[in-house]
Enzyme design. Structure first.
Site, short mmCIF file in Angstrom:
data_model
loop_
_atom_site.label_atom_id
_atom_site.label_comp_id
_atom_site.label_asym_id
_atom_site.label_seq_id
_atom_site.Cartn_x
_atom_site.Cartn_y
_atom_site.Cartn_z
N GLU A 137 17.34 53.08 -83.10
CA GLU A 137 17.11 52.39 -84.54
C GLU A 137 17.39 53.36 -85.43
OE1 GLU A 137 12.91 50.51 -84.76
OE2 GLU A 137 12.88 51.29 -82.92
N ARG B 16 9.97 57.69 -69.91
CA ARG B 16 10.46 58.29 -70.82
C ARG B 16 10.59 59.81 -70.65
NH1 ARG B 16 7.40 57.15 -76.29
NH2 ARG B 16 8.68 59.05 -76.80
N LYS C 160 8.95 59.74 -83.90
CA LYS C 160 9.85 59.76 -85.07
C LYS C 160 8.90 59.66 -86.22
CE LYS C 160 14.26 57.43 -83.76
NZ LYS C 160 15.05 56.27 -84.20
#
Length: 558
Positions: free
Chosen positions: A34, A260, A270
């Protein structure tokens, strides 16, 4: 992947099996960030995995911006993402792709779902929708708007598309199962109203698809064979499959999940990284203390070190936390092999060699790299006045101190043995100069009188050197899990994460350093010229990492 001799991870086994069984003729992966922030350490693993799989098995990997939320996205992030991927050593197939490239097709497929009676326009607001959704132990309830006719839904969706409703007035939802144990299947939102200009499509749209709706269909349009996501998307896979199965898509991609990359002493949210930037706790997204790829690049990390770290961390389906010392090990290993040596005095103390002629200058030779004879030597001017580090001199010391002491000898690296005679102090009692003598004929030799030096220290010429600023970077957080549980991560910022040293003295050869060159400053660590603050008049060197891991010792000190 770099090591073809190691055991295959579970995704590689899946890929090899699919190729062997002709389930796919060519592997095609994608990296779909993104564009709402800079990429971080966790993204590095996803880049390494997706692009690495394509490289290893002769396939292709797309770079696709998942740009479905124009409110949080920016062209700056798009550009930084491309730069990061290329810096890590990868190149995407063809052009950069965007989910927004497919907005027309996604809209057409939304109409298809409505026409098939599988999607409806819902007037519940966000709070009401949460109430209707149910919980992990209780089923949800059908929206009172669920049974609208196909014609009414088409008309309402067209009004949404035409901008006739304000943000949040209604949404398009899939009609799946409000009693499903998987909350993601409880009539999820496919489209929301957002009157926001998009960095790629401008003002063409005021409705935007959800991630879950756009992602799988984008994969299908691009012919992705293996859609690789992190474990938090495992619960979303049934919705991914539902959309693929209920739309006339041109391909049937499959989603696979891996754990992850969680690293201690690090924050990779983020939102939290953006907070650090916005509230000026750090000096931008590329601050060398940040776990962003841009920050690590500016600090002096190497692409190989990050790729090697991802390799060492492995690919599994088990969540865990990797010790940051593994990353630091990979970095030191790479830097030790590639970094030329140099000398820089961080805390200068002048030494006058009283028996050395004032008008004499010698050229000492030192290896550019001790393990690379083919790199040759560097030239070090030597004269009557030199600088050593303040920590390398004491008026008196015990036998464990292997540096310069009054009445004792020490070797200057790649030069003479010297003996200290006198310490000159200012009015406050601070040592401002040391007077010493050169022991003659000791370049590359022990003293003829048999009294050997107790240690070796670095130095630079006081006549020919460069003045520079040195920035000593360390871990940004002092807690191994700064944002775990209900912790406020800002409370655990390391107050010693940056020390700025002025008036440092570096050997003259560093005047030719560029922002692509990494050096080992002997006895101090690995350094690189800062890409933002350095100038011809004032070079600024960043410490990439120390020669040894001293974090544990620092933590134990009072």
């Amino acid at each position: 992947m770099s090591d073809t001799s190691r055991p295959l991870n579970f995704i590689e086994r899946i890929v090899e099996n699919d190729l062997a069984n002709h389930a796919v003729s060519e592997i095609k992966t994608r990296f779909p960030p993104e564009p709402n922030g800079y990429l971080h350490l966790g993204h590095a693993k996803s880049i390494w995995l997706n692009f690495g799989l394509a490289q290893r098995y002769g396939g292709k990997c797309n770079l696709r911006m998942d740009d479905t939320n124009p409110v949080k996205e920016d062209e700056e992030y798009v550009e930084s993402i491309q730069k990061d991927v290329q810096w890590l050593g990868y190149q995407w197939d063809g052009k950069v792709r965007y989910a927004s490239d497919y907005f027309d097709q996604l809209h057409a497929w939304a109409l298809y779902l409505i026409e098939q009676g599988k999607a409806f326009v819902c007037d519940l607001n966000a709070e009401q929708m949460r109430e209707y959704r149910g919980t992990l132990t209780e089923p949800g309830k059908n929206s009172p708007y669920r049974e609208r006719s196909v014609e009414e839904n088409l008309a309402l969706f067209e009004k949404m598309r035409a901008g006739e409703f304000p943000d949040g007035h209604c949404s398009l939802r899939a009609k799946i199962d409000m009693s499903s144990p998987n909350i993601n299947l409880r009539d999820p939102v496919l489209y929301r109203i957002k009157h926001a200009s998009h960095h790629q499509t401008g003002d063409k749209w005021c409705i935007y698809p959800s991630y879950d709706y756009a992602h799988g269909q984008s994969d299908a349009i691009e012919g992705i064979t293996h859609s690789i996501c992190t474990l938090e998307f495992e619960a979303h896979r049934p919705l991914y499959d539902w959309c693929i199965d209920n739309l006339p898509v041109p391909a049937k991609p499959h989603q696979y999940e891996f754990s992850r990359l969680n690293v201690n002493y690090t924050v990779t949210s983020k939102r939290k990284l953006k907070q650090l930037v916005d509230e000026q706790h750090v000096d931008g997204w590329d601050d060398p203390r940040m776990p962003t790829i841009a920050g690590m690049r500016r600090r002096g990390f190497t692409p190989k070190a990050l790729r090697d770290f991802c390799e060492m961390a492995g690919v599994t389906k088990v969540d865990g936390v990797i010790d940051i010392s593994m990353l630091e090990y990979a970095l030191r290993e790479d830097l030790n092999a590639l970094a030329p040596r140099a000398m820089c005095v961080l805390h200068p103390l002048k030494v006058t060699l009283t028996n050395y002629p004032e008008d004499k200058t010698e050229t000492m030779l030192a290896p550019i790299h001790p393990q690379r004879e083919d790199w040759g030597n560097r030239e070090l001017p030597f004269c009557r006045e030199i600088y050593i580090d303040q920590d390398d001199f004491r008026e008196a010391a015990n036998k464990q101190y292997k540096r310069l002491v009054l009445g004792k000898r020490v070797r200057l690296r790649n030069a003479y043995v010297i003996e200290a005679d006198e310490a000159i102090k200012d009015a406050s009692g601070n040592i401002i100069e040391v007077r010493a003598r050169v022991i003659e004929d000791t370049v590359g030799k022990d003293p003829a009188d048999g009294v050997k030096a107790k240690g070796v220290i670095h130095w630079v010429s006081a006549r020919e050197h460069i003045d520079c600023e040195v920035r000593l970077y360390d871990r940004l957080f002092s807690d191994p899990a700064p944002d775990a549980g209900d912790k406020n991560f800002l409370n655990f910022m390391n107050p010693h994460s940056l020390a700025i040293l002025q008036g440092c003295k570096a050997e003259i050869g560093l005047a030719k350093a560029t922002t692509d060159d990494r050096y080992q400053f002997e006895r101090e660590g690995y350094f690189i010229l800062d890409s933002l603050y350095s100038s011809a008049d004032k070079p600024v060197f960043n410490r990439i990492i120390g020669l040894k891991d001293t974090w544990g010792k620092t933590e134990q000190e009072p």
